[in-house]
Scaffold this active site. Structure first.
Site, mmCIF file in Angstrom:
data_model
loop_
_atom_site.group_PDB
_atom_site.id
_atom_site.type_symbol
_atom_site.label_atom_id
_atom_site.label_comp_id
_atom_site.label_asym_id
_atom_site.label_seq_id
_atom_site.Cartn_x
_atom_site.Cartn_y
_atom_site.Cartn_z
ATOM 1 N N GLY A 94 0.824 -1.217 0.000
ATOM 2 C CA GLY A 94 0.000 0.000 0.000
ATOM 3 C C GLY A 94 0.849 1.255 0.000
ATOM 4 O O GLY A 94 2.079 1.194 0.084
ATOM 5 N N LYS A 116 4.742 12.139 -2.584
ATOM 6 C CA LYS A 116 5.519 10.975 -2.154
ATOM 7 C C LYS A 116 6.508 11.402 -1.075
ATOM 8 O O LYS A 116 7.361 12.256 -1.318
ATOM 9 C CB LYS A 116 6.259 10.359 -3.351
ATOM 10 C CG LYS A 116 7.044 9.099 -2.981
ATOM 11 C CD LYS A 116 7.491 8.346 -4.215
ATOM 12 C CE LYS A 116 8.388 7.169 -3.845
ATOM 13 N NZ LYS A 116 8.846 6.459 -5.048
ATOM 14 N N ASP A 128 9.027 4.924 7.731
ATOM 15 C CA ASP A 128 8.770 6.174 8.452
ATOM 16 C C ASP A 128 7.886 7.132 7.654
ATOM 17 O O ASP A 128 7.658 8.266 8.070
ATOM 18 C CB ASP A 128 10.103 6.857 8.816
ATOM 19 C CG ASP A 128 10.983 7.074 7.596
ATOM 20 O OD1 ASP A 128 10.488 6.916 6.465
ATOM 21 O OD2 ASP A 128 12.175 7.387 7.784
ATOM 22 N N ARG A 179 4.205 13.784 -7.677
ATOM 23 C CA ARG A 179 4.214 13.087 -8.957
ATOM 24 C C ARG A 179 2.807 13.020 -9.525
ATOM 25 O O ARG A 179 1.821 13.155 -8.807
ATOM 26 C CB ARG A 179 4.891 11.727 -8.845
ATOM 27 C CG ARG A 179 4.387 10.835 -7.756
ATOM 28 C CD ARG A 179 5.181 9.541 -7.759
ATOM 29 N NE ARG A 179 4.519 8.555 -6.924
ATOM 30 C CZ ARG A 179 4.889 7.298 -6.828
ATOM 31 N NH1 ARG A 179 5.921 6.861 -7.521
ATOM 32 N NH2 ARG A 179 4.239 6.460 -6.049
ATOM 33 N N ASP A 255 3.989 -4.628 -7.486
ATOM 34 C CA ASP A 255 3.420 -3.413 -6.898
ATOM 35 C C ASP A 255 4.024 -2.158 -7.529
ATOM 36 O O ASP A 255 3.592 -1.045 -7.221
ATOM 37 C CB ASP A 255 3.616 -3.391 -5.378
ATOM 38 C CG ASP A 255 5.058 -3.624 -4.966
ATOM 39 O OD1 ASP A 255 5.569 -4.723 -5.216
ATOM 40 O OD2 ASP A 255 5.681 -2.698 -4.414
HETATM 41 P P1 AMP Z 1 9.151 0.318 -3.086
HETATM 42 O O1 AMP Z 1 10.103 -0.832 -3.069
HETATM 43 O O2 AMP Z 1 9.800 1.668 -2.942
HETATM 44 O O3 AMP Z 1 8.242 0.270 -4.265
HETATM 45 O O4 AMP Z 1 8.245 0.188 -1.787
HETATM 46 C C1 AMP Z 1 7.593 -0.983 -1.412
HETATM 47 C C2 AMP Z 1 6.587 -0.691 -0.348
HETATM 48 O O5 AMP Z 1 7.218 -0.141 0.812
HETATM 49 C C3 AMP Z 1 5.512 0.300 -0.736
HETATM 50 O O6 AMP Z 1 4.327 -0.121 -0.135
HETATM 51 C C4 AMP Z 1 6.005 1.593 -0.136
HETATM 52 O O7 AMP Z 1 4.952 2.496 0.129
HETATM 53 C C5 AMP Z 1 6.650 1.119 1.134
HETATM 54 N N1 AMP Z 1 7.707 2.031 1.608
HETATM 55 C C6 AMP Z 1 8.924 2.224 1.057
HETATM 56 N N2 AMP Z 1 9.626 3.110 1.774
HETATM 57 C C7 AMP Z 1 8.846 3.520 2.786
HETATM 58 C C8 AMP Z 1 8.996 4.426 3.887
HETATM 59 N N3 AMP Z 1 10.113 5.114 4.069
HETATM 60 N N4 AMP Z 1 7.954 4.556 4.721
HETATM 61 C C9 AMP Z 1 6.823 3.866 4.556
HETATM 62 N N5 AMP Z 1 6.619 2.994 3.574
HETATM 63 C C10 AMP Z 1 7.606 2.812 2.684
HETATM 64 MG MG MG Z 2 6.718 0.935 -5.020
#
Ligand code: AMP
Ligand code: MG
Length: 492
Positions: A94, A116, A128, A179, A255
């Site tokens: 999510g 973002k 975080d 974005r 995702d």
């Molecule tokens: P990503 O690999 O960047 O596509 O992220 C995978 C999942 O981790 C997604 O659900 C992001 O929203 C969540 N996510 C990544 N970094 C953070 C963060 N610093 N705080 C909260 N959720 C994160």
């Molecule tokens: Mg992602």
């Protein structure tokens, strides 16, 4: 406020996603970011949504683009989705740090704006809710660079920072990127309901996406199968476009796959430099699942994951198989079209496969720079080797290069290629300027010291990737030695 410009806060927002049932998202406010400052804005993205770019530096707008003040009529929310990460079912993910403000009307149709890095959401898990300045600048620049390259992508309006610290491998500062995309619905948004066995919600989401973004498919006998097929086609074409410019996404988890076939979720991406088809741009990807060579089959794998999720709606396994079956041919046709254009070949001939295979073998064996190779290729003469030098210099094995250049020349002559025309056409599809990691790194380090000029300058260069830009030649140069030490990972 200047003239008749609209402040970002006053944009006429709507939010169609918020009309879905509450199970699809959580309504919430962004977490305020202390003492924000504008790092960069994209004038072309601003104009697309009817904003005067100058307005983004003003206090009201700055407050809006970091989430400190929420525009009237926007209904901020974080959406739920799930996904396969590195080939393994990861369950619920999510918007862990992204908050959808809503959509604004543009000449290209409604565009959603998302913050973002705007703070914790119910989907933040261990995170975080923040994004660091480093990765935010990379996403901002690459979104706009990909758009200028003509590759479908989410856009980036702005990046704004704050001195508020966030902990990654070291302590860094935070930033928020605004974005934009018609929708941020992902393959994983569908997988979410499939794995929860909630077919009602699955259908609501599919109907929402089809009605809004694929309305022509409503007429089809099986709209859900047609939808799967169209997403598969778009994904195949997108991956071909990535391969053709040497772009590696780095984290092709389901995702991160846009349901519109756009490039989405920029993280540890990279552009191919010294060619190595097995190159892995993401330091966290130990097995090279998302290497350059693997991207095409991963694109297909991800479509399978989507097909699985859509199966209750598609009905027949055969229909799903058939929809998925288009991937390989669409990919190969698009790849062939793009490679022919890159080589300045108007016609497609059976013998071209050998010419291309030998070329990639040569690039691989000599680790020739991908972008420079294609850009310099347009300077070759079809009748003599007089113009070969700049290109030949990229190869250690000169005799092997000469042999290939000979067959390329013969191929050009066979279709009566006209050098001047061919050069023009090739320079329109082989970029001179791409976002090399080291270029981003230089801009990031300056920005970390509050000098944002390099981000703006780099954006300007990357907005015209195909043009000769006198004075900006250094941005097209081979990476310096220190660039080989650069590592980008999932940490962002
Ligand atoms: P990503 O690999 O960047 O596509 O992220 C995978 C999942 O981790 C997604 O659900 C992001 O929203 C969540 N996510 C990544 N970094 C953070 C963060 N610093 N705080 C909260 N959720 C994160
Ligand atoms: Mg992602």
């Amino acid at each position: 406020m200047t003239g008749t410009a609209i402040a970002a806060l006053a944009l006429p927002f709507d939010n169609s996603f918020a009309s879905l049932p509450p199970a699809f998202y959580t309504r919430l406010m962004p977490t305020p970011l202390p003492a924000p400052y504008l790092v960069a804005a994209s004038p072309s993205a601003a104009r697309l949504i009817g904003l005067d770019p100058a307005v983004l530096a003003e206090e009201d707008s700055l407050a809006a683009i970091v989430g400190n003040r929420v525009p009237e009529r926007s209904k901020p929310l974080a959406a739920v989705y799930s996904g396969h990460q590195f080939g393994v079912w990861a369950g619920q993910l999510g918007d862990g740090r992204a908050i959808l403000l809503g959509e604004v009307a543009t000449a290209e149709g409604p565009m959603e704006l998302q913050l973002k890095g705007a703070g914790l959401t119910p989907y933040s898990r261990m995170g975080d809710g923040r994004a660091v300045l480093r990765s935010s600048i990379r996403e901002f620049l690459c979104s706009e660079a990909m758009h200028a390259l003509g590759i479908p992508t989410s856009r980036a309006l702005s990046v704004a920072g704050s001195d508020q610290g966030v902990v990654r491998e070291t302590i860094e500062t935070s930033a928020v990127v605004v974005r934009m995309a018609p929708t941020f619905v992902r393959f994983g948004s569908f997988e979410h309901w499939y794995y929860k066995r909630q077919e009602g919600e699955l259908k609501i989401l599919a109907d929402y996406v089809i009605d809004r973004f694929y309305p022509e498919l409503r007429e089809k006998q099986n709209p859900y199968a047609a939808f799967l097929e169209e997403v598969t086609r778009r994904t195949a074409r997108l991956v071909a476009q990535w391969q053709a410019v040497g772009f590696m996404h780095g984290v092709l988890n389901t995702d991160n796959m846009s349901i519109l076939g756009q490039t989405l979720d920029y993280g540890p991406f990279g552009f191919m430099e010294a060619f190595n088809s097995r190159h892995i741009c993401n330091h966290s990807d130990q097995n090279g699942r998302y290497s350059y060579a693997n991207q095409p089959q991963i694109g297909h794998w991800n479509c399978y994951a989507l097909a699985q999720a859509l199966l209750p709606l598609v009905g027949e396994v055969d229909a799903a198989q058939e929809a998925l079956g288009v991937y390989q041919e669409v990919f190969e046709d698009k790849m062939s079209e793009l490679l022919h254009a890159k080589l300045g070949l108007r016609e497609q001939r059976d013998s071209d496969r050998e010419l291309l295979d030998t070329m990639f073998g040569l690039l691989q064996a000599n680790h020739a720079d991908f972008t420079l190779f294609f850009r310099r290729l347009s300077g070759l003469h079809s009748t003599d080797a007089g113009g070969d030098e700049p290109l030949r210099d990229l190869f250690i094995d000169r005799p092997a290069f000469d042999a290939w250049a000979g067959s390329y020349r013969a191929r050009l002559q066979a279709e009566g290629s006209v050098d001047a025309e061919r050069k023009l056409a090739m320079d329109r599809c082989n970029p001179k300027y791409v976002l090399r990691n080291y270029l981003a790194q230089v801009a990031i380090e300056k920005a970390q010291n509050k000098d944002f000029s390099e981000v703006a300058r780099l954006l300007q260069v990357l907005e015209r990737p195909f043009d000769e830009q006198p004075g900006n030649e250094s941005y097209a140069a081979l990476p310096p030695d220190w660039a080989s030490e650069l590592e980008v990972s999932c940490s962002s």
